[in-house]
Structure formats: C-alpha cells, structure tokens
Design a protein around this motif. Structure first.
Motif, PDB file in Angstrom:
ATOM      1  N   ARG A 105       0.829  -1.210   0.000  1.00 25.82           N
ATOM      2  CA  ARG A 105       0.000   0.000   0.000  1.00 25.82           C
ATOM      3  C   ARG A 105       0.864   1.261   0.000  1.00 25.82           C
ATOM      4  O   ARG A 105       0.532   2.252  -0.667  1.00 25.82           O
ATOM      5  N   VAL A 108       2.136   1.781  -3.509  1.00 23.42           N
ATOM      6  CA  VAL A 108       1.084   2.304  -4.392  1.00 23.42           C
ATOM      7  C   VAL A 108       0.903   3.797  -4.164  1.00 23.42           C
ATOM      8  O   VAL A 108       0.788   4.586  -5.122  1.00 23.42           O
ATOM      9  N   ARG A 109       0.893   4.225  -2.900  1.00 17.52           N
ATOM     10  CA  ARG A 109       0.769   5.666  -2.618  1.00 17.52           C
ATOM     11  C   ARG A 109       1.929   6.443  -3.228  1.00 17.52           C
ATOM     12  O   ARG A 109       1.724   7.504  -3.847  1.00 17.52           O
ATOM     13  N   GLN A 112       1.601   6.479  -7.105  1.00 17.16           N
ATOM     14  CA  GLN A 112       0.570   7.402  -7.570  1.00 17.16           C
ATOM     15  C   GLN A 112       1.006   8.854  -7.415  1.00 17.16           C
ATOM     16  O   GLN A 112       0.737   9.693  -8.289  1.00 17.16           O
ATOM     17  N   PHE A 130       7.615  -3.033  -5.954  1.00 20.43           N
ATOM     18  CA  PHE A 130       6.248  -3.524  -5.796  1.00 20.43           C
ATOM     19  C   PHE A 130       6.143  -4.996  -6.186  1.00 20.43           C
ATOM     20  O   PHE A 130       5.609  -5.826  -5.440  1.00 20.43           O
ATOM     21  N   TRP A 170      -0.548   2.683 -12.105  1.00 19.44           N
ATOM     22  CA  TRP A 170      -0.510   2.570 -10.644  1.00 19.44           C
ATOM     23  C   TRP A 170      -1.899   2.379 -10.060  1.00 19.44           C
ATOM     24  O   TRP A 170      -2.043   1.809  -8.970  1.00 19.44           O
ATOM     25  N   ALA A 171      -2.928   2.793 -10.786  1.00 20.73           N
ATOM     26  CA  ALA A 171      -4.285   2.457 -10.355  1.00 20.73           C
ATOM     27  C   ALA A 171      -4.500   0.953 -10.443  1.00 20.73           C
ATOM     28  O   ALA A 171      -5.174   0.351  -9.588  1.00 20.73           O
ATOM     29  N   GLU A 172      -3.917   0.320 -11.470  1.00 18.62           N
ATOM     30  CA  GLU A 172      -3.975  -1.143 -11.583  1.00 18.62           C
ATOM     31  C   GLU A 172      -3.270  -1.801 -10.398  1.00 18.62           C
ATOM     32  O   GLU A 172      -3.759  -2.788  -9.842  1.00 18.62           O
ATOM     33  N   HIS A 173      -2.106  -1.245 -10.036  1.00 16.29           N
ATOM     34  CA  HIS A 173      -1.403  -1.772  -8.865  1.00 16.29           C
ATOM     35  C   HIS A 173      -2.290  -1.674  -7.617  1.00 16.29           C
ATOM     36  O   HIS A 173      -2.346  -2.610  -6.801  1.00 16.29           O
ATOM     37  N   GLY A 174      -2.959  -0.539  -7.475  1.00 16.72           N
ATOM     38  CA  GLY A 174      -3.818  -0.341  -6.309  1.00 16.72           C
ATOM     39  C   GLY A 174      -4.968  -1.332  -6.266  1.00 16.72           C
ATOM     40  O   GLY A 174      -5.289  -1.879  -5.206  1.00 16.72           O
ATOM     41  N   VAL A 177      -3.672  -4.708  -5.171  1.00 15.96           N
ATOM     42  CA  VAL A 177      -3.440  -4.773  -3.725  1.00 15.96           C
ATOM     43  C   VAL A 177      -4.758  -4.918  -2.974  1.00 15.96           C
ATOM     44  O   VAL A 177      -4.851  -5.665  -1.991  1.00 15.96           O
ATOM     45  N   ASP A 178      -5.808  -4.243  -3.440  1.00 19.82           N
ATOM     46  CA  ASP A 178      -7.116  -4.371  -2.793  1.00 19.82           C
ATOM     47  C   ASP A 178      -7.604  -5.827  -2.843  1.00 19.82           C
ATOM     48  O   ASP A 178      -8.141  -6.350  -1.863  1.00 19.82           O
TER      49      ASP A 178
END
Length: 234
Positions: A105, A108-109, A112, A130, A170-174, A177-178
């Motif tokens: 997380r 990801v922050r 982004q 990551f 990076w939205a895909e990475h987020g 992770v979710d």
C-alpha cells in the motif's frame, strides 16, 4: 571481511544485465576477482549459480562466458511471465501478511504520487520493488526464485517502454493490492494477468552489444538484501 558468494553473484548478475559484460564475453575468475576485490572462491561459486540461472554458459576451451539467448528463448521468457505472475498474485492473496500489505500500500501511494508529479525516473524502481514484494507475499520460495529470475532476465533481454499513462498503471497496482488484501485470489489472478499482458506488450528486444574492453574495478556490497516488509520510506 569475507564477501559472501551471493553478494558477488548479485554484482556479476547486475553487470551482465546492465551490459557491462556483453553477451558472449568471457568471464575469467582472475579478472572477476580483481574487479570485485574478492578471492576466486566466491567468484567460482557465483559463476556456478549464474550458470544454473542461465546467465552464464561454460564453453570448451573458453571457460565461463555470458550466455547468448536466442530470440525464441526471449519470447518464451515473456510467455512464462504471463503464466507465473498471476499465480504469484493469487498466492499472495492467500498467504500475504499485514507487513506485506503495509509495504504494498505504501508503494502504491508513492507510485501514484510520483505519477501525478511526473517523476518517471522513480517509477521504474518503485514498480520493481512492488513486484518483488508481491512475489514475496506469495509465501512460496520456489515461485519467488522463479519470478525474481524472470524479472532479471527480462531486464537483460528487453528494453521496456514506460507506460503512456503511468497514473492508470498505478491504479492497476492499487486494485491488485485491494484484491490481495481481501483474500480474493481469483480477482488478483485476473488483474495480474491483465497488467502483465499490458506490460509484456511494452517489451522490445535489446540489440546485443559486442564484447569490448574489460571493465575496471567495481565494489561489491556485503549488505543483505532482505524482504522489504518493514515499511516504506519516502
């Protein structure tokens, strides 16, 4: 202080991947020992490891040389990554720890934030961190070793075009992770497959460099490269 063989192996592998030692060039124990400031014993052990990984081959009358993978071998490498990266993500959803999630997380922050600020030079290293952490979260030593080796070989054989829309990447990475945080292995597998397929499409084969002069001395770090699960620092 004795430098362990795994540190020498890491240094030689890095120099192969970065092109310091071109494909087909000889790797003599004496020259490598002098370059890294170590004895020939850890160099010999490191070369054996690198041969098992496919970075080095032993040729009759020539000894250890940097391998020269074919285009087909390079293509196979990406195909295997498309199969194994999603498996690693699915395993991570089942086996991750809170420490792994904290690092993922945090990355990801950071990714982004850097994408919004246009800090493209930071995104490649953050992306590597990551994916290394995601692989570690799979809890499978064999899979971790394979994924790590595949990423090293990909960097060696291919140049990768940066994503046109890094924020979307990076939205895909987020989202991945979710899914891992929820323990949703199937969703993590699907997202990782889509992401890996898009990443693989941006790979372009490198043109092999011809062997040239012998590189000068280099330093070997004796630091332990532990799993990044303690936290993320900006």
């Amino acid at each position: 202080m004795r430098i362990p063989a795994h540190s020498v192996c890491t240094a030689i592998r890095h120099d192969i991947v970065s092109g310091v030692f071109p494909r087909g060039s000889r790797l003599t124990e004496e020259v490598l020992a002098r370059r890294y400031g170590v004895s020939r014993v850890p160099v010999r052990e490191a070369l054996r490891t690198l041969e098992s990984e496919g970075f080095v081959v032993t040729r009759r009358h020539a000894g250890a040389c940097v391998a020269e993978p074919t285009d087909q071998e390079a293509a196979d490498l990406l195909e295997i990554r498309v199969l194994l990266e999603p498996l690693g993500a699915a395993r991570a959803a089942q086996r991750r720890t809170e420490a792994h999630l904290k690092v993922l997380r945090g990355l990801v922050r950071l990714g982004q934030e850097r994408a919004r600020r246009g800090k493209g030079e930071d995104l490649r290293s953050l992306g590597g961190w990551f994916h290394d952490t995601l692989a570690q979260a799979s809890g499978s030593p064999a899979l971790i070793a394979l994924l790590t080796q595949l990423r090293h070989k990909s960097a060696w054989m291919y140049a990768v075009e940066p994503p046109a829309r890094p924020a979307e990447s990076w939205a895909e990475h987020g989202a991945l992770v979710d899914a891992v945080a929820r323990g949703d292995a199937e969703r993590a597998r699907i997202l990782a497959t889509r992401h890996t397929e898009r990443t693989v499409a941006a790979h372009r084969l490198r043109q092999p460099e011809k062997p040239g002069r012998v590189p000068g001395p280099a330093r070997v770090s004796n630091a332990q490269h532990a799993v990044n699960t303690a936290g993320v620092r900006n």
